[in-house]
Design an enzyme around this catalytic site. Structure first.
Site, PDB file in Angstrom:
ATOM      1  CG  HIS A 309      -2.088   0.921   1.069  1.00 21.25           C
ATOM      2  ND1 HIS A 309      -2.009   2.268   1.299  1.00 21.25           N
ATOM      3  CD2 HIS A 309      -3.351   0.678   0.640  1.00 21.25           C
ATOM      4  CE1 HIS A 309      -3.189   2.807   1.035  1.00 21.25           C
ATOM      5  NE2 HIS A 309      -4.014   1.869   0.627  1.00 21.25           N
ATOM      6  CG  ASP A 368      -8.451  -4.141  -2.695  1.00 20.50           C
ATOM      7  OD1 ASP A 368      -9.673  -3.973  -2.614  1.00 20.50           O
ATOM      8  OD2 ASP A 368      -7.660  -3.220  -2.919  1.00 20.50           O
TER       9      ASP A 368
HETATM   10  N1  CMC Z   1       4.082  -7.561  -5.042  1.00 22.47           N
HETATM   11  C1  CMC Z   1       5.423  -7.567  -5.180  1.00 22.47           C
HETATM   12  N2  CMC Z   1       6.209  -6.481  -4.980  1.00 22.47           N
HETATM   13  C2  CMC Z   1       5.600  -5.351  -4.642  1.00 22.47           C
HETATM   14  C3  CMC Z   1       4.206  -5.276  -4.460  1.00 22.47           C
HETATM   15  C4  CMC Z   1       3.449  -6.441  -4.668  1.00 22.47           C
HETATM   16  N3  CMC Z   1       2.130  -6.426  -4.515  1.00 22.47           N
HETATM   17  N4  CMC Z   1       3.866  -4.018  -4.113  1.00 22.47           N
HETATM   18  C5  CMC Z   1       5.008  -3.321  -4.076  1.00 22.47           C
HETATM   19  N5  CMC Z   1       6.074  -4.119  -4.378  1.00 22.47           N
HETATM   20  C6  CMC Z   1       7.483  -3.750  -4.375  1.00 22.47           C
HETATM   21  C7  CMC Z   1       7.846  -2.961  -5.628  1.00 22.47           C
HETATM   22  O1  CMC Z   1       8.273  -3.785  -6.659  1.00 22.47           O
HETATM   23  C8  CMC Z   1       8.928  -2.057  -5.087  1.00 22.47           C
HETATM   24  O2  CMC Z   1      10.107  -2.817  -4.985  1.00 22.47           O
HETATM   25  P1  CMC Z   1      11.563  -2.093  -5.207  1.00 22.47           P
HETATM   26  O3  CMC Z   1      11.672  -1.076  -4.088  1.00 22.47           O
HETATM   27  O4  CMC Z   1      12.565  -3.192  -5.121  1.00 22.47           O
HETATM   28  O5  CMC Z   1      11.482  -1.449  -6.569  1.00 22.47           O
HETATM   29  C9  CMC Z   1       8.476  -1.743  -3.658  1.00 22.47           C
HETATM   30  O6  CMC Z   1       7.686  -2.865  -3.271  1.00 22.47           O
HETATM   31  C10 CMC Z   1       7.644  -0.469  -3.541  1.00 22.47           C
HETATM   32  O7  CMC Z   1       6.564  -0.537  -4.489  1.00 22.47           O
HETATM   33  P2  CMC Z   1       5.927   0.708  -5.235  1.00 22.47           P
HETATM   34  O8  CMC Z   1       5.277   0.238  -6.494  1.00 22.47           O
HETATM   35  O9  CMC Z   1       6.945   1.795  -5.335  1.00 22.47           O
HETATM   36  O10 CMC Z   1       4.839   1.148  -4.167  1.00 22.47           O
HETATM   37  P3  CMC Z   1       3.637   2.116  -4.460  1.00 22.47           P
HETATM   38  O11 CMC Z   1       3.395   2.795  -3.177  1.00 22.47           O
HETATM   39  O12 CMC Z   1       3.906   2.972  -5.653  1.00 22.47           O
HETATM   40  O13 CMC Z   1       2.461   1.127  -4.853  1.00 22.47           O
HETATM   41  C11 CMC Z   1       0.615  -0.339  -4.691  1.00 22.47           C
HETATM   42  C12 CMC Z   1       1.451   0.730  -3.975  1.00 22.47           C
HETATM   43  C13 CMC Z   1      -0.621  -0.651  -3.825  1.00 22.47           C
HETATM   44  C14 CMC Z   1       0.127   0.192  -6.052  1.00 22.47           C
HETATM   45  C15 CMC Z   1       1.476  -1.611  -4.891  1.00 22.47           C
HETATM   46  O14 CMC Z   1       1.882  -2.102  -3.621  1.00 22.47           O
HETATM   47  C16 CMC Z   1       0.764  -2.690  -5.694  1.00 22.47           C
HETATM   48  O15 CMC Z   1       0.824  -2.668  -6.912  1.00 22.47           O
HETATM   49  N6  CMC Z   1       0.084  -3.641  -4.991  1.00 22.47           N
HETATM   50  C17 CMC Z   1      -0.715  -4.645  -5.665  1.00 22.47           C
HETATM   51  C18 CMC Z   1      -2.054  -4.035  -6.082  1.00 22.47           C
HETATM   52  C19 CMC Z   1      -2.974  -3.834  -4.911  1.00 22.47           C
HETATM   53  O16 CMC Z   1      -3.127  -4.692  -4.050  1.00 22.47           O
HETATM   54  N7  CMC Z   1      -3.631  -2.674  -4.897  1.00 22.47           N
HETATM   55  C20 CMC Z   1      -4.622  -2.332  -3.862  1.00 22.47           C
HETATM   56  C21 CMC Z   1      -4.170  -1.222  -2.998  1.00 22.47           C
HETATM   57  S1  CMC Z   1      -5.222  -1.041  -1.573  1.00 22.47           S
HETATM   58  C22 CMC Z   1      -6.690  -0.417  -2.212  1.00 22.47           C
HETATM   59  C23 CMC Z   1      -6.767   1.038  -2.139  1.00 22.47           C
HETATM   60  O17 CMC Z   1      -6.585   1.611  -1.041  1.00 22.47           O
HETATM   61  O18 CMC Z   1      -7.070   1.632  -3.188  1.00 22.47           O
END
Ligand code: CMC
Length: 428
Positions: A309, A368
């Site tokens: 998240h 989720d």
């Molecule tokens: N699986 C594997 N690796 C992950 C995941 C995941 N679900 N989420 C983040 N990472 C890794 C990512 O690859 C990155 O690694 P590194 O630092 O080595 O590059 C690190 O963790 C940080 O990720 P980010 O993409 O920079 O984090 P963000 O804050 O931009 O993204 C997120 C947040 C929710 C979009 C992401 O965690 C994700 O894609 N999760 C899966 C989709 C999901 O479950 N979404 C629902 C969110 S909750 C509902 C809501 O409140 O809307």
């Protein structure tokens, strides 16, 4: 907001320093007011994904991502989710206070009475192909409300925008249910005024004309809790979209319709649908290790859906509440929760929470991860999951629309770092 201190920025190109005031909120991190940054330094600030940017001031929702805390107007989410009903939370968001017993009843009655949609709108559902995604229909239909209910469209009049607000909250479940019924070729079921707001959602999805529908209190409570947990979530992508549209003085129908579009993507409201699809693909506990390895592989775009998240770096408090609801539903003998998928989900959770990759990046199960399994147990199809999210989020979006209006905020107009070609010489 009080002002106590400042941050000094020195431009190393010419040694000049500039002060920017620090503004304090009631709780949570302070902000640096950089609104004069460009005027002083001739540069914009750059914050990809707005990770460090407070885009507005707000008194609606507070999140402490480190402590896993979420509050709506000062009330902790676990209190609202366990002691109150969704209508209380919607009232709290719209009117800034929890309702008294009489106010609750009046508000629920008003929502029920407004839940019918103009019969002329039925043609809209007819126009879509059978397999149209309900989110597409919902977004179009909410925008279309402005053409049927054009009597109150004055965005500068509080009584008119409250009218629009209540219409949207009351009619979205009906539109959602109709879009589902049309997509499956099923007869549409009108709201039943003898049933409660949340009960009606399940009723309109499940019922058949003249047939008896028995809804269990635990099912209604589970859906009510899901809606309460989704009711607002500070300045996320869809809420930021709603506020951006609102900042142009567009009416709530247009703003909410745009919010639905923003919510649709799998990184946001589409995630719970993706969680179930992913669990189905993984299919068996013996495959979990393989998919965890894929999620960790930087050369593989695969991500574990329902994990991570942007704000919660400890645990998502909404997830903890839903895990409990899921476990309660599993104890009900006549509620069909897919035990194989729960087993796969539990194995993923157990493995990821012990894995260095997930621990180091603070990746925990989010809301989720659990909501999809519960919605499935309630008999709600996957392509309706994000639609349920919209029903829950509508009061929050509208509260944000109203707040922006009350603060008389300026139009949202960010700038950019231009990296395109310099001026090219055209060949005439
Ligand atoms: N699986 C594997 N690796 C992950 C995941 C995941 N679900 N989420 C983040 N990472 C890794 C990512 O690859 C990155 O690694 P590194 O630092 O080595 O590059 C690190 O963790 C940080 O990720 P980010 O993409 O920079 O984090 P963000 O804050 O931009 O993204 C997120 C947040 C929710 C979009 C992401 O965690 C994700 O894609 N999760 C899966 C989709 C999901 O479950 N979404 C629902 C969110 S909750 C509902 C809501 O409140 O809307």
């Amino acid at each position: 907001m009080g002002q106590k201190n400042s941050v000094t920025v020195t431009d190393n190109r010419n040694g000049k320093s500039y002060e920017f005031p620090i503004l304090d909120g009631t709780i949570g991190p302070s902000v640096v007011d950089i609104s004069s940054f460009y005027k002083n330094l001739g540069m914009f600030t750059f914050d990809n994904g707005l990770t460090s940017t407070a885009s507005c001031q707000s008194a609606i929702t507070y999140i402490d991502g480190e402590k896993g805390k979420l509050m709506y107007r000062g009330y902790d989410i676990s209190y609202l989710a366990t002691q109150k009903i969704f209508a209380d939370t919607a009232h709290l968001l719209l009117y800034k206070k929890l309702p008294t017993d009489e106010e609750r009843e009046a508000f629920r009655l008003e929502l029920k009475r407004r839940s019918f949609i103009h019969e002329g709108m039925i043609k809209l559902f007819d126009a879509f192909p059978d397999n149209a995604h309900p989110m597409a229909i919902l977004s179009a239909a909410v925008s279309t409300l402005s053409t049927f209910y054009f009597d109150h469209l004055d965005v500068d009049s509080p009584s008119e925008y409250m009218e629009m607000a209540k219409r949207i909250i009351a009619k979205i479940p009906t539109i959602a249910a109709f879009s589902y019924r049309y997509s499956r070729g099923l007869p549409i079921i009108y709201p039943n005024l003898d049933r409660g707001f949340v009960e009606n959602i399940l009723y309109m999805l499940r019922a058949f004309p003249y047939d008896h529908v028995n809804l269990k209190p635990i099912e209604v409570k589970a859906l009510d809790t899901i809606l309460t947990l989704h009711a607002d979530h500070e300045q996320n992508a869809s809420t930021t979209t709603v506020r951006t549209v609102a900042s142009t003085h567009a009416h709530p129908y247009a703003a909410v319709s745009a919010g639905i579009g923003a919510l649709w993507g799998r990184a946001h409201g589409g995630a719970n649908e993706s969680v179930i699809r992913q669990l189905e693909v993984i299919g068996d506990v013996k495959n979990v290790e393989k998919y965890i390895a894929k999620a960790k592989d930087k050369n593989d775009p695969f991500r574990l859906m329902g994990f991570g998240h942007r704000v919660y770096k400890n645990f998502d408090p909404r997830a903890a509440i839903l895990k409990n609801i899921r476990d309660q539903l599993m104890k009900e003998s006549d509620i069909k929760i897919d035990e194989n998928l729960v087993e796969v989900a539990n194995k993923i959770e157990e493995t990821a929470l012990k894995d260095e990759y997930f621990i180091k990046r603070n990746l925990y199960p989010n809301i989720d991860f659990y909501s999809g399994l519960i919605l499935r147990a309630l008999g709600i199809p996957k392509d309706m999951f994000a639609v349920i999210f919209v029903i829950g989020r509508a009061p929050g979006w509208i509260a944000q629309w109203i707040e922006l209006k009350e603060h008389n905020e300026r139009i949202t107009r960010p700038r950019q770092l231009y990296v395109g070609p310099e001026e090219r010489t055209p060949k005439y």
